[in-house]
Design a protein around this motif. Structure first.
Motif, PDB file in Angstrom:
ATOM      1  N   LYS A  71      53.320  26.942  53.882  1.00 22.44           N
ATOM      2  CA  LYS A  71      53.977  26.168  54.339  1.00 22.44           C
ATOM      3  C   LYS A  71      54.795  24.702  52.841  1.00 22.44           C
ATOM      4  O   LYS A  71      54.784  25.183  51.854  1.00 22.44           O
ATOM      5  N   ALA A 119      44.263  29.857  58.790  1.00 21.04           N
ATOM      6  CA  ALA A 119      44.870  28.450  57.892  1.00 21.04           C
ATOM      7  C   ALA A 119      45.431  28.810  56.328  1.00 21.04           C
ATOM      8  O   ALA A 119      46.577  28.674  56.247  1.00 21.04           O
ATOM      9  N   ALA A 120      45.002  29.904  56.284  1.00 21.46           N
ATOM     10  CA  ALA A 120      45.197  30.799  54.814  1.00 21.46           C
ATOM     11  C   ALA A 120      46.835  31.082  54.470  1.00 21.46           C
ATOM     12  O   ALA A 120      47.676  31.329  53.891  1.00 21.46           O
ATOM     13  N   ILE A 121      46.967  31.994  56.003  1.00 17.48           N
ATOM     14  CA  ILE A 121      48.448  32.491  56.430  1.00 17.48           C
ATOM     15  C   ILE A 121      49.474  31.530  57.061  1.00 17.48           C
ATOM     16  O   ILE A 121      50.645  30.986  56.125  1.00 17.48           O
ATOM     17  N   LYS A 122      49.215  30.523  57.329  1.00 16.30           N
ATOM     18  CA  LYS A 122      49.924  29.328  57.838  1.00 16.30           C
ATOM     19  C   LYS A 122      50.365  28.343  57.036  1.00 16.30           C
ATOM     20  O   LYS A 122      51.281  28.010  56.404  1.00 16.30           O
ATOM     21  N   GLU A 123      48.784  27.985  55.130  1.00 17.41           N
ATOM     22  CA  GLU A 123      49.109  26.397  54.468  1.00 17.41           C
ATOM     23  C   GLU A 123      49.680  27.958  53.555  1.00 17.41           C
ATOM     24  O   GLU A 123      50.140  27.248  52.716  1.00 17.41           O
ATOM     25  N   GLY A 124      50.367  29.291  53.237  1.00 16.72           N
ATOM     26  CA  GLY A 124      50.830  30.313  52.289  1.00 16.72           C
ATOM     27  C   GLY A 124      52.366  30.348  53.127  1.00 16.72           C
ATOM     28  O   GLY A 124      53.450  30.124  51.660  1.00 16.72           O
ATOM     29  N   ASP A 175      34.732  31.498  60.353  1.00 10.06           N
ATOM     30  CA  ASP A 175      35.926  31.523  59.268  1.00 10.06           C
ATOM     31  C   ASP A 175      37.388  32.468  59.496  1.00 10.06           C
ATOM     32  O   ASP A 175      38.286  32.797  58.854  1.00 10.06           O
ATOM     33  N   ARG A 223      40.111  30.317  59.445  1.00  7.31           N
ATOM     34  CA  ARG A 223      40.178  29.999  57.956  1.00  7.31           C
ATOM     35  C   ARG A 223      40.848  30.641  57.258  1.00  7.31           C
ATOM     36  O   ARG A 223      42.272  30.256  56.361  1.00  7.31           O
ATOM     37  N   ARG A 224      41.209  32.019  58.075  1.00  5.66           N
ATOM     38  CA  ARG A 224      41.859  33.291  57.652  1.00  5.66           C
ATOM     39  C   ARG A 224      43.513  32.979  58.384  1.00  5.66           C
ATOM     40  O   ARG A 224      44.739  32.983  57.733  1.00  5.66           O
TER      41      ARG A 224
END
Length: 545
Positions: free
Chosen positions: A57, A50-55, A44, A47-48
């Protein structure tokens, strides 16, 4: 009268002690549950992040946005993984070292000094803090700077225990705590925490405990501040030798750490030590292994050194307990062996008297087993026969109805073609012969009858299939939760698999599709399954009712 009062006081204290022990047992259960879900909580957290990095990208960030992003990622990693936290904060330190922005450089330098201190790189942390121009930064950054100086000296004092340098470091800690108290807002975390730790070190532990327990009510469990305050309260109670309260706050701190995936922690190690002193070596060993695992995951040298000191003690006690257990086991085995010899003589004598009866009993038991096995086989065959009969009845009825309909449609089409031929309407006749609409209509009719017949036999088929799929890939049913009247192509493929038709070519011929299409659908369905290896076998086990 005095004696009665003393007895009453002792009863109240005993009741409170038992209540505290019961509360601690519940906290241990909560902690054990969180440790069991360690991998899930770690996932979990990943995933949090990764979501910051993906935001961001693919987005070109300004220098200020990059600074904020690095700070945010550092805050996510600071108590989770050292090397990642160091990577992002190092970017900010390098970018700001010669920028002239003293406040931002101070904020980054303090953060970097924190993780350097946590991993035992004290000199490097001190040199970095020396680069901060304290006179040129605002009060907020000064508070962070003094807090970090205090923390750095506190870590050094831990490494200098039982040496002449210990109290020198403690005096420096107290000095920086005073500086924070002078400029921090009275109701802030920094003021209350530093004031409490300062007066505790000065000797007023009761007031320090009262301050932090009052402030703890304002904090949310699962935050870093909550973990630090509860861990500090445990230390305060340790100094007062109130061990149940110390254990309670260590449990609260460890639970908070595990819940928010804080891997840079100390509470599990101390709990392990408490359990070891209590003689509960199994749990002590288990918590120590967890503490070692988390310290290694984070990359903390200090925590690894701390648990490293305890490991030999626990292992020695664990081995000693295992040796005692083995000795007791050997003694019991010797006693049991003697008793067994006596019983063996009695059993031999008894067996001679009741050999025939025993043999008959064995035969009856064996016959009962065989009978039970045959009964089970008969029940299975009966169930299969009932299911087969039901399938036959349904499909024979549907086959006759569909055949009658197709014959009727064929007869009507032949009449229409004959009429066009008689009337020499060759263009219309050719158009009718060329069109595929009758074939498509026949396929749709076949699908409709197949769907209706199959869902009559397997009314819960779609809901049972959904149980085998991941939540996001389940098939949609009606709004009221009822089973759908029609099957999709994917469900028809699964329906044929349920009817034990598994060959791709055979399925393609029945559904009038290409073998490549059928193979693609089956591969996608397996990819959506909870258990990809047994998915189609599980489909074949779906019951008719």
């Amino acid at each position: 009268m005095i004696r009665q009062c003393i007895i009453l006081i002792l009863m109240v204290l005993t009741t409170e002690s038992r209540a505290q022990q019961a509360s601690n047992r519940q906290l241990y259960q909560t902690l054990d549950s969180l440790i069991e879900h360690y991998d899930q909580l770690t996932a979990d957290k990943e995933r949090r992040v990764a979501a910051i990095k993906e935001g961001v990208k693919g987005i070109t960030l300004t220098a200020e946005q990059q600074y904020d992003l690095n700070q945010r990622l550092y805050d996510e990693y600071v108590a989770y993984k050292f090397d990642s936290a160091f990577y992002y904060i190092d970017k900010n330190v390098k970018a700001l070292r010669k920028s002239g922005n003293h406040n931002r450089f101070a904020a980054s330098a303090v953060r970097m000094a924190h993780i350097l201190a946590v991993t035992g790189l004290f000199d490097r942390a001190r040199r970095l803090l020396d680069e901060v121009a304290v006179d040129s930064i605002n009060d907020q950054q000064k508070i962070a700077f003094y807090n970090q100086q205090s923390e750095l000296n506190l870590y050094r004092s831990e490494m200098a225990q039982n040496t002449e340098y210990f109290y020198d470091y403690i005096q420096r800690v107290q000095y920086y705590r005073q500086l924070v108290i002078q400029i921090a807002p009275k109701d802030s975390y920094d003021y209350i925490f530093n004031q409490a730790t300062y007066i505790c070190e000065a000797g007023d532990t009761n007031k320090a405990i009262q301050m932090l327990e009052d402030y703890l009510l304002k904090l949310e469990e699962g935050t870093r501040a909550y973990s630090i305050v509860t861990s500090t309260l445990a230390f305060f109670y340790q100094t007062k030798e109130m061990h149940q309260q110390q254990e309670r706050y260590l449990l609260l701190s460890a639970i908070s750490d595990e819940r928010c995936a804080i891997r840079e922690n100390n509470s599990l190690r101390i709990l392990s030590e408490i359990l070891m002193n209590r003689g509960n070596n199994d749990d002590a060993y288990r918590y120590l292994l967890q503490a070692i695992s988390e310290a290694r995951f984070y990359g903390s040298r200090i925590r690894m050194m701390q648990v490293g000191r305890m490991a030999p003690q626990i292992l020695q006690l664990y081995d000693a307990e295992r040796t005692q257990t083995q000795q007791r086991t050997n003694l019991l085995l010797a006693i049991i062996s003697f008793i067994s010899l006596v019983l063996a003589g009695i059993i031999v004598y008894t067996l001679r008297l009741y050999h025939k009866k025993h043999a008959a009993g064995l035969q009856i038991i064996e016959m009962n087993k065989i009978l039970a096995k045959h009964t089970e086989e008969i029940e299975t065959v009966n169930t299969q026969m009932k299911e087969a009969n039901r399938i036959k009845e349904e499909y024979i009825g549907r086959f006759l109805e569909l055949s009658s309909m197709l014959l009727s449609n064929t007869e009507q089409r032949m009449k229409q073609l004959n009429r066009l031929a008689r009337e020499r309407k060759l263009e219309e006749l050719y158009a009718e012969l060329k069109t595929m609409e009758p074939v498509n209509t026949g396929i749709r009719t076949f699908h409709s009858h197949f769907d209706t017949a199959f869902l009559n036999i397997y009314p819960h088929f779609i809901s049972e299939v959904n149980k085998l799929l991941t939540p996001e890939n389940q098939f949609i049913t009606d709004n009221d939760g009822a089973t759908a009247k029609r099957l999709t192509t994917e469900l028809r493929i699964l329906a044929l698999i349920r009817l034990d038709i598994t060959d791709n070519q055979e399925i393609a011929d029945i559904l009038r599709s290409s073998i490549t299409t059928i193979y693609t659908y089956r591969s996608k369905l397996k990819a959506k399954a909870l258990n990809k290896e047994t998915f189609e076998d599980d489909v074949r086990k779906i019951a008719t009712y």
